[in-house]
Enzyme design. Structure first.
Site, PDB file in Angstrom:
ATOM      1  N   HIS A 121       0.805  -1.216   0.000  1.00 12.09           N
ATOM      2  CA  HIS A 121       0.000   0.000   0.000  1.00 12.09           C
ATOM      3  C   HIS A 121       0.844   1.274   0.000  1.00 12.09           C
ATOM      4  O   HIS A 121       1.909   1.344   0.592  1.00 12.09           O
ATOM      5  CB  HIS A 121      -0.931   0.004   1.226  1.00 12.09           C
ATOM      6  CG  HIS A 121      -0.210  -0.086   2.540  1.00 12.09           C
ATOM      7  ND1 HIS A 121       0.270   1.024   3.201  1.00 12.09           N
ATOM      8  CD2 HIS A 121       0.114  -1.160   3.305  1.00 12.09           C
ATOM      9  CE1 HIS A 121       0.844   0.644   4.323  1.00 12.09           C
ATOM     10  NE2 HIS A 121       0.773  -0.677   4.410  1.00 12.09           N
ATOM     11  N   ASP A 122       0.358   2.272  -0.717  1.00 18.09           N
ATOM     12  CA  ASP A 122       0.923   3.623  -0.727  1.00 18.09           C
ATOM     13  C   ASP A 122       2.318   3.701  -1.347  1.00 18.09           C
ATOM     14  O   ASP A 122       3.039   4.674  -1.121  1.00 18.09           O
ATOM     15  CB  ASP A 122       0.960   4.206   0.694  1.00 18.09           C
ATOM     16  CG  ASP A 122      -0.417   4.244   1.330  1.00 18.09           C
ATOM     17  OD1 ASP A 122      -1.257   5.029   0.867  1.00 18.09           O
ATOM     18  OD2 ASP A 122      -0.661   3.459   2.277  1.00 18.09           O
ATOM     19  N   GLY A 139       5.165  -1.101   2.600  1.00 22.43           N
ATOM     20  CA  GLY A 139       4.325   0.068   2.417  1.00 22.43           C
ATOM     21  C   GLY A 139       5.090   1.377   2.357  1.00 22.43           C
ATOM     22  O   GLY A 139       6.181   1.513   2.918  1.00 22.43           O
TER      23      GLY A 139
END
Length: 259
Positions: A121-122, A139
């Protein structure tokens, strides 16, 4: 519709250009948007709020847009955004972003991402990169343009890898890697500059020599880091190939660079 295999399961709310090809048993969710010329192999899954650009090649068993592997995620409509002309091989996993991050995971254009790679994520991945098999990003990782990650490279959360950098096989990247530099080792350490990558991308011998001198300034001249950084930024004012260091220093993480 002749480009979509009859066994594919596509939510009627999904937005696919009429030229998109979809293989057998692939599943595409209702929040997906897929651009012209993109080809998706069999048994792939595209879910979540996922936007995929044009002329991408997505191979079988890829999983794109699944929820982030983050216990803080509570179902928010975070996104995965993929640009144009990317090759995404078998068993890759790209997750959406989180509201505690930037809200999306982003991939640029013309990337070559091999089998079993993971983007958490991100993450933000630039353009023209190569991720060899099993390279994985935790992440909030940022990867610049023209970066090459060797097979089984692991990048720790929040790290930044600058443009044209390269990692060796099984590198464990726990700090930032400056542009053009190479990183190697289980706990990655500096290993020279990516001179071959620079040559392949049209850099002159003089430009490569200038980058090599930056490497010496950081690691071989026994200077305090802030003094070395100031020297590099001063040279970047007149040497275009060093301009990327300014951006790197402005956006690097709090982890510091590999030493």
């Amino acid at each position: 519709m002749t480009l979509i295999h009859p066994t594919a399961v596509i939510d009627p709310k999904a937005e696919l250009d009429s030229s998109v090809k979809v293989g057998a048993y692939t599943v595409i969710g209702g929040n997906a948007q897929i651009g012209a010329g993109t080809e998706i192999g069999p048994h792939a899954v595209i879910e979540g709020h996922t936007v995929i650009g044009e002329n991408n090649r997505i191979f079988q068993f890829a999983s794109l847009g699944a929820q982030p592997q983050d216990k803080k995620w509570k179902g928010e409509p975070t996104r995965l955004i993929i640009g144009n002309g990317n090759t995404i091989r078998e068993f890759t996993t790209f997750n959406t972003g989180t509201v505690t991050g930037i809200g999306e995971t982003r991939v640029g254009d013309d990337n070559w991402i091999m089998a079993y790679c993971h983007l958490a994520h991100d993450c933000v991945v630039g353009s023209h990169t190569i991720f060899a098999n099993n390279a994985s990003l935790a992440g909030h990782v940022t990867i610049g343009d023209y970066v090459v990650l060797g097979g089984y490279t692991l990048v720790f959360q929040f790290c930044t890898i600058g443009n044209y950098a390269m990692t060796a096989f099984s590198a464990g990247v726990h700090k930032d890697v400056p542009p053009y530099f190479m990183a190697a080792g289980y706990r990655a350490e500096p290993a020279g500059i990516n001179s071959e990558g620079m040559r392949r991308n049209g850099f002159t011998a003089e430009q490569i020599a200038n980058v090599k001198d930056v490497y010496k300034t950081v690691y071989l001249r026994d200077l305090p880091f802030e003094e070395a950084k100031a020297d590099i930024l001063k040279r970047a004012e007149t040497l275009p190939e060093l301009a990327v260091f300014k951006e790197f220093f402005e956006h690097s993480s709090s982890r510091g660079i590999i030493r």
